[in-house]
Motif scaffolding. Structure first.
Motif, mmCIF file in Angstrom:
data_model
loop_
_atom_site.group_PDB
_atom_site.id
_atom_site.type_symbol
_atom_site.label_atom_id
_atom_site.label_comp_id
_atom_site.label_asym_id
_atom_site.label_seq_id
_atom_site.Cartn_x
_atom_site.Cartn_y
_atom_site.Cartn_z
ATOM 1 N N HIS A 1 0.807 -1.221 0.000
ATOM 2 C CA HIS A 1 0.000 0.000 0.000
ATOM 3 C C HIS A 1 0.844 1.276 0.000
ATOM 4 O O HIS A 1 0.367 2.341 0.366
ATOM 5 C CB HIS A 1 -0.939 0.003 1.206
ATOM 6 C CG HIS A 1 -0.242 -0.235 2.513
ATOM 7 N ND1 HIS A 1 -0.611 -1.235 3.372
ATOM 8 C CD2 HIS A 1 0.815 0.384 3.096
ATOM 9 C CE1 HIS A 1 0.161 -1.215 4.445
ATOM 10 N NE2 HIS A 1 1.039 -0.241 4.291
ATOM 11 N N LYS B 1 2.800 4.614 -1.276
ATOM 12 C CA LYS B 1 2.378 5.676 -2.192
ATOM 13 C C LYS B 1 3.567 6.113 -3.059
ATOM 14 O O LYS B 1 4.134 7.192 -2.889
ATOM 15 C CB LYS B 1 1.810 6.848 -1.402
ATOM 16 C CG LYS B 1 0.611 6.446 -0.540
ATOM 17 C CD LYS B 1 0.159 7.596 0.343
ATOM 18 C CE LYS B 1 -1.011 7.172 1.222
ATOM 19 N NZ LYS B 1 -1.436 8.251 2.155
ATOM 20 N N GLU C 1 3.478 9.507 -5.033
ATOM 21 C CA GLU C 1 3.784 10.682 -4.214
ATOM 22 C C GLU C 1 5.281 10.801 -3.966
ATOM 23 O O GLU C 1 5.840 11.908 -4.005
ATOM 24 C CB GLU C 1 3.033 10.606 -2.882
ATOM 25 C CG GLU C 1 1.522 10.748 -3.007
ATOM 26 C CD GLU C 1 0.839 10.805 -1.659
ATOM 27 O OE1 GLU C 1 1.436 11.372 -0.713
ATOM 28 O OE2 GLU C 1 -0.277 10.273 -1.540
#
Length: 210
Positions: free
Chosen positions: A165, A167, A170
């Motif tokens: 999970h 990111k 980003e």
């Protein structure tokens, strides 16, 4: 060390770049520090001679009676010495926070970074495994990042990109905003089918709209 030419020939044959090497030590026990530094100096000279760009350092032992605040000072001083060795061998030195050392949690990382001027090479999965937020760690230390390792993480397991999970979009955008021009290495400590794991990460990166 006696197969340098063979190694270089393989790199040329497969069109590969020798990005860097990883090594480490305890660094908090004065009685063995000089031996550890001597080993790292040999590694740095060998890596530089073979064309590497980075020297990545892990470590910082955990004492049997627990971590002492002085350990970060000792580790920081050792890392500053190692940084000088790396730079004298035309390598970029970075510290790699890692599970199993005295630098796992965000608080421990902050404590160490205040004791040394060395760069940081974040491994996004190890950052999360230690209770940190990889995005926030990259944002906080972007000015000291010259190299970075990406791998996914979930439920205590290291995974190919996109299977956990994290990111990554980003993180990559933060690097772009900072005009980062260094290497980004995708790695995986273990996986049932290593080739399949690499393909999963490659396909994930291709699908990112960056």
């Amino acid at each position: 060390m006696d197969r340098k030419e063979e190694f270089s020939a393989w790199m040329r044959e497969y069109g590969l770049f020798f990005v860097g090497v990883y090594t480490g030590g305890n660094f908090i026990f004065p009685e063995i520090l000089e031996e550890e530094i001597a080993k790292i100096e040999k590694v740095a000279k060998l890596a530089s001679g073979l064309g590497a760009e980075h020297l990545v350092i892990g470590g910082g032992a955990v004492r049997s009676n627990g971590i002492q605040d002085e350990d970060y000072i000792l580790l920081g001083k050792a890392l500053d010495r190692i940084a000088e060795i790396a730079e004298s061998n035309h390598l970029i030195p970075s510290y790699h926070p890692h599970m199993g050392t005295c630098v796992e949690t965000p608080e421990q990382l902050d404590r160490l970074m205040s004791c040394t001027s060395i760069n940081i090479c974040p491994d996004t999965a190890h950052i999360e495994a230690g209770g940190g937020d990889p995005v926030e760690t990259v944002r906080k230390y972007i000015g000291r990042i010259r190299y970075i390792h990406l791998k996914d993480y979930e439920n205590g397991t290291f995974l190919p990109l996109g299977k956990g999970h994290q990111k990554f979009a980003e993180i990559i955008n933060l690097l772009k905003e900072a005009d980062y021009s260094g290497w980004v290495t995708v790695e995986l400590d273990e996986y049932a089918d290593p080739l399949e794991g690499a393909k999963i990460s490659r396909d994930y990166l291709r699908k990112l709209d960056l």
